[in-house]
Design an enzyme around this catalytic site. Structure first.
Site, mmCIF file in Angstrom:
data_model
loop_
_atom_site.group_PDB
_atom_site.id
_atom_site.type_symbol
_atom_site.label_atom_id
_atom_site.label_comp_id
_atom_site.label_asym_id
_atom_site.label_seq_id
_atom_site.Cartn_x
_atom_site.Cartn_y
_atom_site.Cartn_z
ATOM 1 C CB ALA A 240 -17.641 -8.575 -3.656
ATOM 2 C CG HIS A 241 -20.402 -4.885 -1.603
ATOM 3 N ND1 HIS A 241 -21.158 -4.794 -0.463
ATOM 4 C CD2 HIS A 241 -19.157 -5.171 -1.190
ATOM 5 C CE1 HIS A 241 -20.401 -5.004 0.593
ATOM 6 N NE2 HIS A 241 -19.175 -5.237 0.170
ATOM 7 C CG ASN A 242 -19.240 -0.661 -2.964
ATOM 8 O OD1 ASN A 242 -19.665 -1.358 -2.042
ATOM 9 N ND2 ASN A 242 -19.849 0.437 -3.347
#
Length: 363
Positions: A240-242
């Site tokens: 997922a993001h980050n």
């Protein structure tokens, strides 16, 4: 394309190995001890399979010096047979390498920069301001979106998508159907609705990374999603993001890593594991299969969660007992245990303080 035939002498030179046997013996491929034929080179890396040395038909065996006495056939003696085997697989790899050319069906923006040594396959799409470095291979239907950079020697298999402004290092290999840089799952709740948060970061991938088929690595919401050097990722993995993944970490199939998780270097994440968001895992952590990680891990080691399988009727009994245990307040159990401990200590104290009873004697 790899060699179809090599001699034991050539292989010994390639590996800097000690050869015991005829250097002119022809080797046409690699195989396991169990299935090898006389034209194959096999390997022994695990002592559990020593018994297969007695029955193998291999033309020669990669082996450690301490195991040579177990086998009377031709051998190549190396410190690490499995690592040597891994290196030799590339010599016998028959995967065709496309020639350096741009297929006439490819759609390429005028502002893109493509090295002359790159291979651009059928129906590839390359958008504005993309940079394709030397010896890159883009197979059919690959899409590289605006402003992205693909490092030298990278190979993207069919139907791989790299979204805008992502950066891939050198010698990155991505298998079919993977998407790099899709929007992260960012939404803000407001008055019973979900409002999309624009994902402003990128995906930045280091050198020598391997990513399997049908994976998704989401772009960062603000900061970049980063994959370190030498990371290997199996099929069907969601990042997922980050998320940050440290160098040389290995991730098996069906793993899900939630947003803003920070995974250290040299970790091993077993198949179907889940890692919650906004936590940290330090370097050199090994998660066994189907682990569910909900808290940060600050000490290296091996971690597991969940219960192993059992015969169905036994599993049902365990579930019932767990539910019964859950109905008993923990504080009540602790008090009962403490009370029993006090009683035991009292009994032991009386036993040690009282003298032995004297035996009665007849007059």
């Amino acid at each position: 394309m790899g060699h179809s035939t090599l001699t034991l002498g050539q292989l010994a030179t390639q590996l800097n190995a000690e050869l015991v046997g005829n250097p002119d013996t022809a080797i046409q491929g690699l195989a396991s001890l169990q299935h090898a034929k006389s034209w194959h080179l096999a390997f022994l890396s695990n002592s559990r399979y020593k018994s297969q040395l007695n029955t193998t038909e291999a033309g020669a065996v990669l082996i450690r010096k301490e195991d040579v006495s177990e086998y009377t056939g031709a051998v190549l003696i190396v410190p690490n047979p499995y690592a040597a085997f891994a290196g030799l697989t590339h010599l016998f790899d028959q995967t065709p390498r496309p020639v350096a050319q741009i297929h006439p069906t490819a759609i390429i923006a005028a502002s893109a920069t493509i090295d002359p040594s790159a291979s651009i396959g059928p129906y590839v799409i390359i958008e504005d301001d993309v940079t394709i470095a030397a010896n890159v291979i883009l197979e059919s239907h690959v899409c590289i979106a605006k402003g992205s950079c693909i490092g030298a020697g990278s190979w993207l298999d069919k139907h791989v998508t790299v979204q805008h402004h992502c950066q891939l290092g050198e010698r990155v290999r991505i298998h079919a159907g993977t998407v790099i840089g899709a929007d992260g799952f960012g939404f803000a709740p407001h008055e019973g609705q979900w409002y999309r948060i624009a994902q402003l970061g990128r995906v930045v991938i280091g050198n020598d990374v391997r990513i399997g088929a049908n994976c998704t690595i989401d772009r960062g919401a603000l900061d970049d999603t980063t994959i370190g050097h030498g990371v290997i990722i199996d099929n069907l993995v969601q990042i997922a993001h980050n998320v940050h993944i440290g160098d040389y970490t290995a991730i098996a199939a069906n793993v899900g890593i939630a947003g803003s998780a920070n995974i250290g270097k040299h970790c091993i994440i077993g198949g179907a594991s889940g890692i919650a968001g906004h936590l940290s895992i330090c370097d050199h952590v090994n998660l066994t299969g189907m682990a569910m990680i909900t808290k940060s891990i600050h000490q290296p080691g091996t971690y597991s969660s969940g219960t192993s399988f059992a015969e169905n009727s036994q599993w049902k009994k365990m579930v019932v007992r767990l539910r019964q245990l859950a109905d008993v307040p923990l504080t009540q159990l602790i008090k009962q245990i403490e009370h029993l401990q006090v009683r035991v200590e009292q009994v032991e104290s009386r036993a040690t303080s009282c003298p032995p009873s004297s035996l009665s004697q007849d007059d």
